[in-house]
Design a protein around this motif. Structure first.
Motif, PDB file in Angstrom:
ATOM      1  N   LEU A  73       0.838  -1.202   0.000  1.00 56.57           N
ATOM      2  CA  LEU A  73       0.000   0.000   0.000  1.00 56.57           C
ATOM      3  C   LEU A  73       0.868   1.245   0.000  1.00 56.57           C
ATOM      4  N   LEU A  74       1.910   1.237   0.827  1.00 56.97           N
ATOM      5  CA  LEU A  74       2.821   2.383   0.865  1.00 56.97           C
ATOM      6  C   LEU A  74       3.539   2.557  -0.468  1.00 56.97           C
ATOM      7  N   ALA A  75       3.997   1.449  -1.050  1.00 61.60           N
ATOM      8  CA  ALA A  75       4.679   1.531  -2.345  1.00 61.60           C
ATOM      9  C   ALA A  75       3.738   2.049  -3.426  1.00 61.60           C
ATOM     10  N   GLY A  76       2.476   1.620  -3.390  1.00 64.52           N
ATOM     11  CA  GLY A  76       1.502   2.095  -4.365  1.00 64.52           C
ATOM     12  C   GLY A  76       1.220   3.582  -4.219  1.00 64.52           C
ATOM     13  N   VAL A  77       1.090   4.041  -2.968  1.00 65.51           N
ATOM     14  CA  VAL A  77       0.853   5.476  -2.738  1.00 65.51           C
ATOM     15  C   VAL A  77       2.019   6.301  -3.278  1.00 65.51           C
ATOM     16  N   LEU A  78       3.234   5.862  -2.983  1.00 69.40           N
ATOM     17  CA  LEU A  78       4.407   6.587  -3.476  1.00 69.40           C
ATOM     18  C   LEU A  78       4.504   6.514  -4.995  1.00 69.40           C
ATOM     19  N   GLY A  79       4.151   5.348  -5.562  1.00 65.88           N
ATOM     20  CA  GLY A  79       4.178   5.219  -7.016  1.00 65.88           C
ATOM     21  C   GLY A  79       3.192   6.145  -7.687  1.00 65.88           C
ATOM     22  N   GLY A  80       1.953   6.213  -7.158  1.00 69.48           N
ATOM     23  CA  GLY A  80       0.961   7.127  -7.708  1.00 69.48           C
ATOM     24  C   GLY A  80       1.323   8.581  -7.474  1.00 69.48           C
ATOM     25  N   LEU A  81       1.958   8.861  -6.316  1.00 70.98           N
ATOM     26  CA  LEU A  81       2.350  10.226  -5.993  1.00 70.98           C
ATOM     27  C   LEU A  81       3.448  10.720  -6.923  1.00 70.98           C
ATOM     28  N   PHE A  82       4.422   9.854  -7.206  1.00 70.48           N
ATOM     29  CA  PHE A  82       5.544  10.247  -8.043  1.00 70.48           C
ATOM     30  C   PHE A  82       5.288  10.018  -9.527  1.00 70.48           C
ATOM     31  N   GLY A  83       4.228   9.284  -9.874  1.00 61.99           N
ATOM     32  CA  GLY A  83       3.931   9.016 -11.276  1.00 61.99           C
ATOM     33  C   GLY A  83       4.826   7.959 -11.887  1.00 61.99           C
ATOM     34  N   ILE A  84       5.295   6.995 -11.071  1.00 61.00           N
ATOM     35  CA  ILE A  84       6.123   5.910 -11.584  1.00 61.00           C
ATOM     36  C   ILE A  84       5.488   4.585 -11.203  1.00 61.00           C
ATOM     37  N   GLY A  85       5.985   3.509 -11.785  1.00 62.83           N
ATOM     38  CA  GLY A  85       5.437   2.197 -11.504  1.00 62.83           C
ATOM     39  C   GLY A  85       5.816   1.701 -10.128  1.00 62.83           C
ATOM     40  N   GLY A  86       5.062   0.720  -9.635  1.00 64.19           N
ATOM     41  CA  GLY A  86       5.330   0.193  -8.306  1.00 64.19           C
ATOM     42  C   GLY A  86       6.525  -0.725  -8.252  1.00 64.19           C
ATOM     43  N   GLY A  87       7.004  -1.211  -9.401  1.00 62.86           N
ATOM     44  CA  GLY A  87       8.124  -2.142  -9.400  1.00 62.86           C
ATOM     45  C   GLY A  87       9.383  -1.549  -8.807  1.00 62.86           C
ATOM     46  N   MET A  88       9.654  -0.284  -9.093  1.00 69.14           N
ATOM     47  CA  MET A  88      10.843   0.369  -8.579  1.00 69.14           C
ATOM     48  C   MET A  88      10.785   0.529  -7.065  1.00 69.14           C
ATOM     49  N   LEU A  89       9.565   0.490  -6.499  1.00 67.83           N
ATOM     50  CA  LEU A  89       9.395   0.689  -5.071  1.00 67.83           C
ATOM     51  C   LEU A  89       9.220  -0.625  -4.323  1.00 67.83           C
ATOM     52  N   ILE A  90       8.532  -1.595  -4.942  1.00 71.87           N
ATOM     53  CA  ILE A  90       8.282  -2.858  -4.256  1.00 71.87           C
ATOM     54  C   ILE A  90       9.483  -3.775  -4.328  1.00 71.87           C
ATOM     55  N   SER A  91      10.314  -3.638  -5.353  1.00 71.13           N
ATOM     56  CA  SER A  91      11.480  -4.509  -5.493  1.00 71.13           C
ATOM     57  C   SER A  91      12.454  -4.383  -4.327  1.00 71.13           C
ATOM     58  N   PRO A  92      12.837  -3.161  -3.898  1.00 68.71           N
ATOM     59  CA  PRO A  92      13.733  -3.077  -2.734  1.00 68.71           C
ATOM     60  C   PRO A  92      13.123  -3.669  -1.467  1.00 68.71           C
ATOM     61  N   LEU A  93      11.798  -3.549  -1.324  1.00 72.47           N
ATOM     62  CA  LEU A  93      11.144  -4.082  -0.128  1.00 72.47           C
ATOM     63  C   LEU A  93      11.216  -5.607  -0.100  1.00 72.47           C
TER      64      LEU A  93
END
Length: 452
Positions: free
Chosen positions: A321-341
């Protein structure tokens, strides 16, 4: 591939200096910071000739954008992430498209990268699984996907409300932190691989072969037909269709959808809120059904990773959920955010890359189809760029798999993620800072806004 990118960028800078020498002319006595910022902003007006255009033409900047996109897709495919941050920067800075048009192109290009990655990995057996499961962790995808899609919708609303400077600041801080953690994890994996190679006896054939194996171990004697989870894939498709239907009927904040509704009216927010019960229902059902298994961890710390994943089973949706919020906020895909997690909780790099690309395919394809249904222009050109990224992704995957098979260095996947995140941080932060500066100079409102 990064080495090939550096001389190309240097060539662009050299060409700019040759054709625009006044841009680097400074006073012999003092250097005015205000003048430097203004000069940097003016560079965007010279290359390409018409910045922030809504059309794309066959020209030298377009060709350069295609070449850079090919390189970016090759690097992104190795890490299993879409590379939307790089594509957005390339299409805005190099091709000169406005952000809205660049976002639509980026959705198609990310879809091309993810499609190639999924096609190569969807029927590949996970050597760490004792029941012939696929390399793509469908259990993780099921656990993460509903909250990730909901988070993207929340992040898009936050993007409308937050001022550009705040979005830029949060983006720079988070991606810088994620890049540092990812590179640190990559170094950790590299050291583990080096230690394992030293332990193996060079005179032993099994030792040589074992030193070349990636972080996933190969269970000899237990191979068989891959057990493909058709039921789980069907559930994922149903979740995708439900969220897609809501977005399709709701439309955007201007009322552009398949039905005519009042922009940001009662029906608009009612349809938006339907995503919340859907997310809660699917997340609770998946978590309590006991479908999340600990069979995709790295074998170097298998027992510890299994324990960590078992404890974090209910934390994965929150992280998504946090990765999705940041992805939508920054306008990028969730892969760049969920992969490090996923890497931080002990999921092996090969599984992380395959699973993230699978999840990104759902979100990017949803965005691409919505752009088409809402009357996207230049869909043919976007499809060509998507095809370029598709081929580049295949090339990148073949190179990475050969390197892993030869040297047993699955840590290069982690480093690929770190490279993409670092480049995205630099390019998008620089471009965003120029936009914020232009807003400040022009006296535009830079405070919080209403969602509609």
């Amino acid at each position: 591939m990064v080495i090939n990118l550096v001389p190309l960028l240097l060539s662009l800078i050299t060409i700019f200096i040759i054709f625009n020498p006044s841009a680097i002319a400074v006073s012999e006595t003092t250097v005015d910071q205000h003048q430097i910022l203004n000069t940097t902003s003016q560079w965007l007006q010279y290359f390409p000739p018409s910045l922030n255009q809504s059309t794309i033409e066959f020209s030298i900047p377009t060709i350069i954008a295609a070449v850079l996109s090919f390189l970016a897709a090759s690097i992104s495919s190795a890490g299993g992430i879409g590379g939307g941050g790089l594509f957005l920067s390339i299409m805005t800075i190099v091709a000169g498209l406005e952000m809205k048009t660049a976002s639509s192109f980026s959705a198609f290009m990310v879809t091309g990268v993810s499609l190639a990655n999924v096609a190569c990995n969807i029927f590949v057996r996970n050597p760490n699984s004792r029941d012939n499961k696929t390399l793509i962790d469908f259990d993780l995808a099921l656990t993460v996907q509903p909250c990730l899609l909901l988070g993207v919708s929340v992040g898009v609303i936050c993007n409308r409300m937050f001022p550009n400077w705040l979005v830029l600041f949060l983006f720079a801080v988070f991606l810088a932190w994620s890049t540092m953690k990812t590179c640190k994890k990559g170094v950790s994996y590299w050291n583990l691989e080096s230690e394992r190679a030293k332990i193996r006896s060079p005179k032993d054939d099994d030792g040589i072969e074992g030193a070349r194996l990636p972080l996933l171990r190969e269970d000899v004697g237990e191979r068989g037909m891959v057990r493909f989870p058709w039921m789980k894939l069907g559930v994922l498709v149903i979740i995708w269709l439900l969220f897609f239907s809501i977005n399709l009927f709701r439309g955007n904040k201007y009322g552009q959808g398949i039905i005519s509704i009042e922009p940001c009216g009662g029906l608009y927010w009612f349809l938006s809120s339907l995503q919340i019960p859907l997310t809660i229902f699917f997340t609770l059902w998946i978590c309590f059904s006991g479908s999340v298994q600990s069979n995709h961890t790295s074998h170097n710390n298998n027992q510890d990773s299994e324990k960590d994943i078992g404890q974090n089973k209910f934390m994965l949706p929150v992280m998504a959920l946090l990765a999705g919020v940041l992805g939508g906020l920054f306008g990028i895909g969730g892969g760049m955010l969920i992969s490090p997690l996923l890497l931080q909780i002990g999921i092996a790099p090969e599984v992380t890359a395959a699973t993230c690309s699978f999840m990104v395919l759902f979100s990017s394809s949803m965005s691409a189809i919505q752009y088409l249904l809402l009357g996207m222009e230049h869909a043919g050109t976007a499809a060509i760029f998507a095809l370029v990224c598709f081929v580049a992704s295949l090339v990148g995957l073949m190179v990475v798999k050969k390197v892993i098979a030869k040297y047993g260095r699955a840590s290069i996947i982690v480093f690929a993620v770190g490279i993409v995140m670092a480049l995205s941080t630099v390019l998008m932060t620089t471009h965003g800072a120029l936009n914020v500066w232009n807003d400040f100079v022009s006296g535009r409102y830079m405070g919080f806004k209403l969602p509609c």
